[in-house]
Scaffold this active site. Structure first.
Site, PDB file in Angstrom:
ATOM      1  N   GLU A 297       7.512 -32.163   7.401  1.00 22.36           N
ATOM      2  CA  GLU A 297       7.354 -31.994   5.957  1.00 22.36           C
ATOM      3  C   GLU A 297       6.582 -30.721   5.650  1.00 22.36           C
ATOM      4  O   GLU A 297       6.982 -29.906   4.802  1.00 22.36           O
ATOM      5  CB  GLU A 297       6.625 -33.204   5.373  1.00 22.36           C
ATOM      6  CG  GLU A 297       6.467 -33.172   3.875  1.00 22.36           C
ATOM      7  CD  GLU A 297       7.775 -33.438   3.168  1.00 22.36           C
ATOM      8  OE1 GLU A 297       8.297 -32.476   2.566  1.00 22.36           O
ATOM      9  OE2 GLU A 297       8.261 -34.569   3.206  1.00 22.36           O
ATOM     10  N   ASP A 301       7.949 -27.248   3.777  1.00 25.88           N
ATOM     11  CA  ASP A 301       7.341 -26.800   2.525  1.00 25.88           C
ATOM     12  C   ASP A 301       6.897 -25.343   2.596  1.00 25.88           C
ATOM     13  O   ASP A 301       7.242 -24.529   1.731  1.00 25.88           O
ATOM     14  CB  ASP A 301       6.145 -27.687   2.181  1.00 25.88           C
ATOM     15  CG  ASP A 301       6.537 -29.094   1.768  1.00 25.88           C
ATOM     16  OD1 ASP A 301       7.755 -29.359   1.670  1.00 25.88           O
ATOM     17  OD2 ASP A 301       5.638 -29.927   1.561  1.00 25.88           O
ATOM     18  N   SER A 515      12.309 -33.340  -0.821  1.00 25.81           N
ATOM     19  CA  SER A 515      11.148 -32.640  -0.295  1.00 25.81           C
ATOM     20  C   SER A 515      11.479 -31.181  -0.023  1.00 25.81           C
ATOM     21  O   SER A 515      10.582 -30.355   0.102  1.00 25.81           O
ATOM     22  CB  SER A 515      10.667 -33.292   1.003  1.00 25.81           C
ATOM     23  OG  SER A 515      11.668 -33.217   1.994  1.00 25.81           O
TER      24      SER A 515
END
Length: 596
Positions: A297, A301, A515
């Site tokens: 994650e 990002d 995400s």
């Protein structure tokens, strides 16, 4: 009692006692039905430490909300005149009587001022207490609760406070919150390196005449180049990087690996090789740079948000805290939802980043409404200070976050077990921008794009026209009773969300989910801020009032795709706003003209 003595008191519980307060008449403050999927596992250990957060009322919050909408409305004379940290804190400060009465109550239970952590605006008070003391203070009984997937929490289903404090306390947590803040990502697929494909395909959309061609490889692999081609930002040059900023929030032991970022830059953003980002640890958040422990994650990002917005300075916030309790190893502290720790931290900062993305969320119904409203009020404070907040809309379509629609449990948590669509939070907060997902070229709404309508927050006025048009076109009867048509609608916008090529633990992999959409969109918001700052204009701040008015023409309308769940096809992407892709995906070339 001072915190320095806390462990001593616990160790010698037989020899020491907490101060016995005078008798008060307790009155029920909040009660919830045992949530679906959880069962009582056993009594909570009496010496288990809880980080208890007490929210005091914010009597002037309606005034702050008025300021927020005025400075965020592009047609208002105050547009862009954001408030300072001090002005915001004055508007959310509790009444002195509330501060005094709650302080007295805590003192009567043995706490003095040095034991209390107060937020910058004094509207939150945090203490660390053993379960047995929390039970006495709140006239309740905590238990260890077990979820059917194996997670544990120390929680209660109701709590009370002295009757004279009811008007002086909004919320106390962790008590009735059974949420499990989680990353909004779908399955990660490892892939072999594939040479870049040279052939191209024309982007076919309503904006095709102004959009450049897009590499054919973007149908199977998303890169920074793909996003800039799709969203018409190929030729933009950053001009005001030193005055700008973009940031990402990370939770649940996630951290971004610098070596992976350099590999990503070498492949996709060569000009950025050798540059880095700032890491800020909140409450002891991890930043272990061991390559094998990199977070999927976190890497997703930073690589895409910073890759799109380069050379805008980037910050990654790594926040400690994981709510699940592990009964067999004596977890020392049970945290609250960790994003509120980050929210306290960032609100105390005099100059927060201007564009911030969060790729985490939860089912709205697992978060008590009182707590959701207070967290949402915190996001409003950032917006009125000129910060644009993006949240992933979720990966469960209209369902409960379970990626496989066949496994979704779309029932209410109120004891009625009614079948309902399950919106996500914090995406459902009207003061943030919720980002849904698309896939392929031409773009279509992706099946897992979280969308729907809040059961906590009413539809904000900035959505009235767009959402009423959508509701007016829905087939009659099919969706009856499945959602709240008067609720805040999500998502607001969308971006690509599938097969993003990142580096993870030294290897290229493909990853998807909303995400991916949110940090990618935040990168383009940072570029829009750059264009404004370069012309001496203030940052965009809270985006939504602009997006739903002047900004509408700056989006590629996505009219195909749907987000199934709860045994239904979900909603359909359609002309105008829809509950799959919102207003659509950004056309940066148009948006930059609209904002400058």
């Amino acid at each position: 009692m001072r915190l320095g003595l806390l462990n001593l008191v616990i160790a010698f519980a037989g020899a020491a006692v907490w101060a016995t307060p005078p008798e008060f008449t307790h009155k029920l403050k909040e009660s919830v039905a045992p949530p679906r999927g959880w069962e009582r596992h056993g009594p909570a250990p009496p010496d288990h430490i809880i980080k208890l957060r007490i929210g005091l009322p914010q009597p002037s919050f309606p005034e702050l909300e008025r300021h927020l909408y005025e400075v965020s409305d592009p047609d208002h004379e105050r547009y862009g005149q954001h408030l300072s940290k001090e002005e915001v804190e004055a508007l959310v400060a509790p009444h002195p009587e509330s501060v005094e009465l709650v302080s007295q109550w805590l003192a009567e239970h043995g706490f003095d001022e040095s034991d209390l952590e107060r937020s910058s605006a004094k509207d939150w008070v945090t203490i660390r207490v053993p379960v047995r003391v929390a039970e006495m203070m709140l006239d309740t009984t905590y238990s260890v609760w077990k979820h059917n997937d194996g997670d544990y929490l120390v929680r209660t289903t109701s709590y009370s406070v002295p009757e004279h404090l009811h008007d002086h306390i909004d919320v106390i947590q962790p008590t009735t919150m059974f949420g499990r803040f989680k990353g909004q990502k779908s399955t990660i697929h490892s892939v072999e390196d594939v040479p870049e494909q040279k052939n191209t395909v024309a982007l076919t959309s309503t904006h095709a005449a102004t959009a450049p061609v897009v590499d054919a490889s973007c149908n199977t692999t998303i890169t920074v180049r793909c996003l800039k081609q799709l969203y018409n930002a190929v030729n933009y040059t950053v001009k005001a990087a030193k005055n700008n900023s973009v940031a990402l929030t990370g939770y649940l032991e996630q951290f971004a690996n610098i070596q992976d970022l350099q590999s990503f830059y070498a492949e996709q953003v060569p000009a950025a090789v050798g540059t880095n980002f700032t890491v800020i640890s909140v409450n002891g958040g991890l930043n272990n740079q061991t390559l094998a422990e990199a977070g999927a994650e976190a890497n997703l990002d930073v690589q895409f948000a910073f890759g799109v917005s380069f050379p805008t300075p980037g910050t990654y916030y790594t926040t400690a805290g994981r709510p699940p309790f592990i009964p067999d190893i004596g977890t020392p502290t049970d945290t609250n939802e960790p994003y509120t720790d980050w929210l306290d931290f960032i609100l105390s900062h005099p100059n927060p980043p201007l564009s911030i993305s969060t790729s985490y969320g939860d089912d709205e119904q697992t978060v008590p409404e009182s707590f959701a409203r207070r967290a949402c009020a915190g996001f409003a404070q950032l917006g009125v200070r000129g910060v644009s907040l993006m949240f992933s809309s979720g990966d469960g379509g209209v369902g409960d976050g379970e990626e496989d629609p066949a496994l979704q449990q779309c029932f209410t948590n109120d004891g009625k077990n009614a079948t309902k669509f399950i919106p996500g939070f914090p995406a459902s907060c009207p003061f943030v921008t919720a980002v849904g997902g698309t896939t392929f070229v031409p773009e279509t709404g992706i099946f897992f794009s979280g969308g729907g309508f809040s059961n906590f927050f009413k539809r904000p006025s900035y959505q009235d026209v767009a959402v009423k048009n959508f509701l007016g076109r829905l087939p009659k009867g099919i969706y009856k009773g499945l959602f709240n048509p008067a609720g805040r609608a999500i998502p607001d916008v969308a971006a690509q969300s599938n097969r993003f090529r990142i580096f993870l633990s030294g290897r290229p992999v493909l990853i998807g989910g909303t995400s991916a959409s949110s940090p990618a969109f935040a990168g383009f918001v940072a570029l829009l801020n750059d264009a404004r700052l370069a012309k001496g204009l203030p940052p965009l701040g809270f985006l939504n009032p602009f997006l739903y008015t002047k900004g509408v023409s700056g989006f590629n309308d996505i009219t195909t795709g749907n987000n199934p769940g709860c045994g239904t096809p979900g909603f359909n992407a359609t002309q105008g706003w829809d509950a799959v892709t919102g207003l659509g995906t950004p056309n940066f070339g148009k948006l930059v003209k609209l904002v400058t």
